[in-house]
Design a protein around this motif. Structure first.
Motif, PDB file in Angstrom:
ATOM      1  N   PRO A 112       0.810  -1.235   0.000  1.00  8.17           N
ATOM      2  CA  PRO A 112       0.000   0.000   0.000  1.00  8.17           C
ATOM      3  C   PRO A 112       0.834   1.272   0.000  1.00  8.17           C
ATOM      4  N   ARG A 113       1.817   1.349   0.862  1.00  5.28           N
ATOM      5  CA  ARG A 113       2.636   2.556   0.913  1.00  5.28           C
ATOM      6  C   ARG A 113       3.413   2.750  -0.393  1.00  5.28           C
ATOM      7  N   ARG A 114       3.900   1.636  -0.956  1.00  3.86           N
ATOM      8  CA  ARG A 114       4.666   1.738  -2.196  1.00  3.86           C
ATOM      9  C   ARG A 114       3.791   2.246  -3.335  1.00  3.86           C
ATOM     10  N   VAL A 115       2.562   1.758  -3.427  1.00  2.00           N
ATOM     11  CA  VAL A 115       1.640   2.220  -4.477  1.00  2.00           C
ATOM     12  C   VAL A 115       1.394   3.713  -4.328  1.00  2.00           C
ATOM     13  N   LEU A 116       1.071   4.151  -3.126  1.00  2.00           N
ATOM     14  CA  LEU A 116       0.739   5.557  -2.908  1.00  2.00           C
ATOM     15  C   LEU A 116       1.932   6.456  -3.233  1.00  2.00           C
ATOM     16  N   GLU A 117       3.089   6.096  -2.739  1.00  2.00           N
ATOM     17  CA  GLU A 117       4.267   6.949  -2.946  1.00  2.00           C
ATOM     18  C   GLU A 117       4.685   6.984  -4.415  1.00  2.00           C
ATOM     19  N   GLN A 118       4.644   5.840  -5.085  1.00  2.00           N
ATOM     20  CA  GLN A 118       5.089   5.811  -6.476  1.00  2.00           C
ATOM     21  C   GLN A 118       4.099   6.516  -7.407  1.00  2.00           C
ATOM     22  N   VAL A 119       2.809   6.338  -7.176  1.00  2.00           N
ATOM     23  CA  VAL A 119       1.827   7.032  -8.017  1.00  2.00           C
ATOM     24  C   VAL A 119       1.960   8.541  -7.834  1.00  2.00           C
ATOM     25  N   TRP A 120       2.183   8.983  -6.595  1.00  2.00           N
ATOM     26  CA  TRP A 120       2.373  10.414  -6.339  1.00  2.00           C
ATOM     27  C   TRP A 120       3.641  10.934  -7.004  1.00  2.00           C
ATOM     28  N   ALA A 121       4.716  10.178  -6.935  1.00  2.00           N
ATOM     29  CA  ALA A 121       6.014  10.668  -7.397  1.00  2.00           C
ATOM     30  C   ALA A 121       6.174  10.588  -8.915  1.00  2.00           C
ATOM     31  N   GLU A 122       5.565   9.597  -9.549  1.00  3.28           N
ATOM     32  CA  GLU A 122       5.911   9.314 -10.941  1.00  3.28           C
ATOM     33  C   GLU A 122       4.790   9.556 -11.949  1.00  3.28           C
ATOM     34  N   TYR A 123       3.568   9.747 -11.512  1.00  2.00           N
ATOM     35  CA  TYR A 123       2.450   9.880 -12.447  1.00  2.00           C
ATOM     36  C   TYR A 123       1.842  11.263 -12.279  1.00  2.00           C
ATOM     37  N   ASP A 124       2.241  12.178 -13.157  1.00  3.62           N
ATOM     38  CA  ASP A 124       1.903  13.595 -12.996  1.00  3.62           C
ATOM     39  C   ASP A 124       0.403  13.838 -13.000  1.00  3.62           C
ATOM     40  N   GLN A 125      -0.312  13.151 -13.887  1.00  3.64           N
ATOM     41  CA  GLN A 125      -1.756  13.374 -13.954  1.00  3.64           C
ATOM     42  C   GLN A 125      -2.422  12.970 -12.641  1.00  3.64           C
ATOM     43  N   ALA A 126      -1.989  11.861 -12.079  1.00  5.17           N
ATOM     44  CA  ALA A 126      -2.555  11.424 -10.806  1.00  5.17           C
ATOM     45  C   ALA A 126      -2.169  12.384  -9.684  1.00  5.17           C
ATOM     46  N   GLN A 127      -0.915  12.858  -9.704  1.00  7.91           N
ATOM     47  CA  GLN A 127      -0.478  13.779  -8.657  1.00  7.91           C
ATOM     48  C   GLN A 127      -1.321  15.046  -8.648  1.00  7.91           C
ATOM     49  N   ALA A 128      -1.740  15.490  -9.801  1.00  9.39           N
ATOM     50  CA  ALA A 128      -2.541  16.703  -9.870  1.00  9.39           C
ATOM     51  C   ALA A 128      -3.939  16.509  -9.287  1.00  9.39           C
ATOM     52  N   GLU A 129      -4.466  15.293  -9.335  1.00  5.96           N
ATOM     53  CA  GLU A 129      -5.829  15.038  -8.883  1.00  5.96           C
ATOM     54  C   GLU A 129      -5.915  14.417  -7.486  1.00  5.96           C
ATOM     55  N   LEU A 130      -4.820  13.835  -7.020  1.00  3.35           N
ATOM     56  CA  LEU A 130      -4.872  13.174  -5.715  1.00  3.35           C
ATOM     57  C   LEU A 130      -5.307  14.110  -4.585  1.00  3.35           C
ATOM     58  N   PRO A 131      -4.784  15.360  -4.497  1.00  2.00           N
ATOM     59  CA  PRO A 131      -5.223  16.219  -3.390  1.00  2.00           C
ATOM     60  C   PRO A 131      -6.730  16.461  -3.368  1.00  2.00           C
ATOM     61  N   ALA A 132      -7.321  16.719  -4.546  1.00  2.00           N
ATOM     62  CA  ALA A 132      -8.770  16.968  -4.590  1.00  2.00           C
ATOM     63  C   ALA A 132      -9.547  15.708  -4.229  1.00  2.00           C
ATOM     64  N   TRP A 133      -9.056  14.560  -4.691  1.00  2.00           N
ATOM     65  CA  TRP A 133      -9.724  13.298  -4.359  1.00  2.00           C
ATOM     66  C   TRP A 133      -9.646  13.015  -2.862  1.00  2.00           C
ATOM     67  N   LEU A 134      -8.479  13.213  -2.274  1.00  2.00           N
ATOM     68  CA  LEU A 134      -8.336  12.967  -0.846  1.00  2.00           C
ATOM     69  C   LEU A 134      -9.149  13.974  -0.031  1.00  2.00           C
ATOM     70  N   ARG A 135      -9.276  15.201  -0.549  1.00  2.00           N
ATOM     71  CA  ARG A 135     -10.132  16.185   0.130  1.00  2.00           C
ATOM     72  C   ARG A 135     -11.578  15.689   0.143  1.00  2.00           C
ATOM     73  N   GLN A 136     -12.032  15.174  -1.000  1.00  2.00           N
ATOM     74  CA  GLN A 136     -13.386  14.624  -1.080  1.00  2.00           C
ATOM     75  C   GLN A 136     -13.550  13.471  -0.100  1.00  2.00           C
ATOM     76  N   CYS A 137     -12.540  12.599  -0.021  1.00  4.93           N
ATOM     77  CA  CYS A 137     -12.614  11.446   0.886  1.00  4.93           C
ATOM     78  C   CYS A 137     -12.549  11.882   2.343  1.00  4.93           C
ATOM     79  N   ALA A 138     -11.828  12.970   2.630  1.00  2.00           N
ATOM     80  CA  ALA A 138     -11.714  13.458   4.007  1.00  2.00           C
ATOM     81  C   ALA A 138     -13.022  14.044   4.516  1.00  2.00           C
ATOM     82  N   ARG A 139     -14.001  14.220   3.633  1.00  2.00           N
ATOM     83  CA  ARG A 139     -15.325  14.708   4.040  1.00  2.00           C
ATOM     84  C   ARG A 139     -16.374  13.605   3.925  1.00  2.00           C
ATOM     85  N   ASN A 140     -15.912  12.364   3.780  1.00  2.00           N
ATOM     86  CA  ASN A 140     -16.821  11.234   3.655  1.00  2.00           C
ATOM     87  C   ASN A 140     -17.656  11.077   4.919  1.00  2.00           C
TER      88      ASN A 140
END
Length: 734
Positions: A420-448
């Protein structure tokens, strides 16, 4: 009116100025609850509802621990998988959190592994004899020498029917009688250097006297090169002998898991030996061998096919192989599911899949005639199991001890705890499109709507902050901390309490929280600072004092948001282990309730009432079956410690006499009476506490008035608690 003035109307409702229920020395609250304190009345009403459905603090702390475990190297602490029957079905059991020391019980396959697959190091018989002569054993050896396996085998060999593993950060001084299960064996694995070096003969003897009479044993392991400074303790240390070979461990584990015939089939595959050295050089070869055996046993098909599939799983530890695996998942649906399982592993499969689809909608262009997700009339296809298999993840049957009891369900997790940690860190570090959307997605999840989902999203942000602190601070944390939504402020605090665990970030995180606390023009930032109080715990030579000083500093900030945040944080402090923390928390509340400033008095009363309403502790009753009962945690504290009883009684007297808080106090105390009613031990503790509360005549009359109410309240009655109180106070009426 003096304290001795009799009531004009004994049945008058509380608060009537003519009766004994008028606040004793009532203070004018001034503007503390007026228009400047918007929502404070709502918060008081919430407390009354909370008392009837307590447990949110413990639920939140438990969810945070679970989320960190999923994304940490100590993954699985508190959670243990057990093969229940064939295929991909597992059962997970989660032990309820203790009130003082965190631990989890070893179940099923971990114990059977010791009995059936343990490969002993050289000189194990001598080690067994030495450990059998003491209730506290100290075991050392090089990294990767098999200390944990040897310690488990020593406890199983000594006949302990239950084994518990203590959390790595356990303070042994807090390990007391209430934590001990008769006959159990305990493990403290890879104890921190400071604990080992400061472990003295006095503490070892205290533990011996605690454990020996009830047939318990504790084994503490630590790396070679670390030694107790106390010479008497030093002489008790035992060295582990030379470990078995990785090949011997692989064979032993395979034979246990799949039998001799299947083991021989694997042994005939040339590539099977390459599974052991193919992992990270920092990991023990013995652990690699045991893990390879487990993965082979979990894999179906021919021996050659199984070895290849396990090699693919192990390749996820390599960065380049990870990228190839992630990009070959085939579609964005499965890639988003991979990220969702990494962040929300341990949640029900339906929730994880839905959260993955939410990320997919952010990353994928909207549907159009040229971009159809599914052509019309396409048949439904079963994709869940196939996608999870490609992720090397699975569904698990799990029953989690939660706020309202265990609820069976099926959750999803990666098969290997490091993924799990490896997936999260690598997607954040290496996949620019995902990095741009992860904060908004996690914000949405933080209000679940699910608290556990909110906490897991926050912990994921904390993990990302460890990798890119400045970026996450500016794009996520600062915005969440200043938000009007308390869920996002809580999420920012949780993220920081995760990031501060990295030594390279601890000072930056603490400076950020102190900076927010200094922004007294921003109620939201101050409230977030109050919720992030834990980042200042264990702050160098000052210990926990900076964290409690932060809350005291913020007590002067006007605003209901800050009051609520401080109340939640004081409850968390009281829910944690540590007498020193409890003492400081009670001292803060006593000082606040005695302050000249109305704002501080109101805060002190509400902080106490929130903790009294929400905190619960499981204690065994007096009945022969020893069934556990849920006690108000502060009542349990008062029963254990006469100093705490005196402090809690004084705070109850204050809130019962408060012109602003008495109605809420009556409601919370009524829930205490109902919680104690079924348990004789709880009733006695409750009556003794209220006897101390009743030392002054006015408070005594209030207590007797409430006891009468508890007798006549229909379904909400607590007649046995009321009778116990009246019996104890009988003869003291003036």
């Amino acid at each position: 009116m003096s304290d001795d003035t009799p009531s004009a109307d004994p049945d008058a409702p509380p608060g009537e100025p003519s009766g004994p229920y008028e606040a004793d020395g009532a203070r004018e609250e001034g503007g503390a609850e007026g228009d400047d304190e918007r929502g404070l009345g709502d918060f008081r009403r919430d407390l009354s509802a909370l008392a009837a459905r307590p447990g949110s603090t413990n639920e939140r702390i438990s969810a945070e621990k679970s989320a960190r475990a999923e994304l940490s190297t100590f993954a699985g602490a508190g959670v243990r998988s057990e093969r229940a029957y064939g295929g991909d079905h597992f059962e997970f059991r989660v032990e309820p959190d203790g009130t003082r020391v965190r631990m989890y019980r070893l179940f099923g396959d971990e114990l059977e592994e010791v009995r059936s697959a343990f490969a002993a190091p050289l000189g194990f018989d001598e080690l067994t004899a030495a450990a059998a002569s003491a209730s506290v054993a100290l075991l050392t050896g090089p990294e990767g020498a098999g200390k944990y396996a040897a310690a488990r085998a020593l406890l199983v060999g000594a006949g302990h029917p239950e084994l518990y593993r203590l959390a790595p950060d356990t303070d042994l001084a807090g390990f007391v009688e209430d934590d001990v299960v008769p006959g159990a064996g305990y493990l403290l694995v890879d104890a921190p250097r400071t604990l080992v070096e400061t472990l003295g003969a006095f503490e070892v003897q205290r533990l011996e006297r605690l454990l020996a009479p009830v047939g318990c044993r504790l084994i503490i392991t630590f790396p070679a090169g670390v030694r107790p400074n106390d010479p008497d303790t030093h002489r008790q240390v035992r060295e582990i002998g030379d470990p078995p070979s990785p090949d011997a461990v692989l064979t032993a584990h395979l034979t246990w898991r799949v039998g001799a015939v299947r083991t021989a089939e694997f042994g005939a595959v040339d590539d099977v030996a390459s599974l052991i050295p193919g992992r990270s050089p920092t990991e023990s070869p013995l652990v690699r061998a045991a893990d390879a055996a487990r993965m082979l046993a979990e894999t179906t098909g021919s021996a050659d096919e199984a070895v290849k599939r396990v090699a693919d799983r192990l390749a996820l530890n390599d960065v380049h192989s990870f990228h190839r695996w992630f990009e070959e998942l085939g579609d964005i649906d499965t890639q988003c599911l991979a990220v969702s399982v990494a962040v929300f592993g341990g949640e029900p499969h339906e929730s994880v899949a839905a959260l993955g689809r939410a990320l997919q909608r952010r990353l994928q262009p909207p549907q159009s005639p040229d971009n159809l997700e599914m052509p019309r009339s396409s048949p439904l296809a079963a994709t869940g199991e196939k996608r999870l298999a490609r992720l090397h993840a699975a569904r698990f049957a799990e029953e989690v001890s939660a706020r309202y009891g265990g609820v069976p369900g099926r959750v999803v997790r990666y098969l290997d705890p490091g993924v799990p940690r490896r997936v999260l860190e690598q997607v954040w570090a290496e996949y620019d499109q995902a990095q741009a959307e992860l904060p908004a997605w996690l914000r949405q999840c933080a209000r679940n709507e699910l608290p556990s989902v909110r906490v897991r999203a926050a912990v994921a942000v904390g993990v990302l902050a460890e990798a890119a602190f400045d970026t996450v601070r500016t794009t996520v944390l600062q915005q969440w901390a200043a938000d009007t939504d308390p869920r996002l402020r809580d999420a920012a605090a949780t993220a920081l309490s995760t990031a501060v665990r990295q030594p390279c970030l601890d000072q930056a995180v603490r400076d950020l929280v102190r900076g927010w606390a200094a922004e007294q023009g921003s109620t939201a930032l101050c409230a977030t600072a109050a919720r992030a109080w834990t980042v200042l715990l264990d702050d160098g030579a000052e210990g926990d004092e900076p964290a409690l000083r932060l809350l005291d500093q913020l007590a002067d900030v006007d605003g209901t948001q800050v009051v609520e945040a401080i109340c939640l944080s004081i409850a968390e402090c009281l829910a944690m282990a540590g007498d020193s923390r409890h003492r400081q928390a009670f001292a803060l509340m006593r000082n606040w309730t005695a302050a000249r400033e109305p704002r501080r008095r109101v805060l002190g009363e509400l902080a106490f009432l929130y903790a009294a309403a929400d905190l619960r502790e499981e204690r065994r009753g007096d009945e022969q079956d020893g069934a556990p009962h849920s006690w108000p945690a502060l009542l349990a504290m008062s029963a254990r410690d006469p100093v705490r009883q005196r402090e809690i009684a004084a705070l109850w007297e204050t809130v019962l006499n408060s012109s602003g808080s008495y109605e809420t106090a009556y409601g919370v105390l009524g829930e205490w009476a109902r919680a104690a009613d079924p348990d004789p031990a709880a009733r006695r503790a409750f009556a003794r506490l209220l006897e101390r509360v009743s030392a002054r005549p006015r408070a005594r009359r209030i207590v007797l008035f409430l006891a009468d109410r508890w007798t006549r309240s229909g379904e909400a009655a607590a007649p046995r608690s009321a009778a116990e109180i009246r019996a104890l106070l009988n003869g003291k009426t003036r």
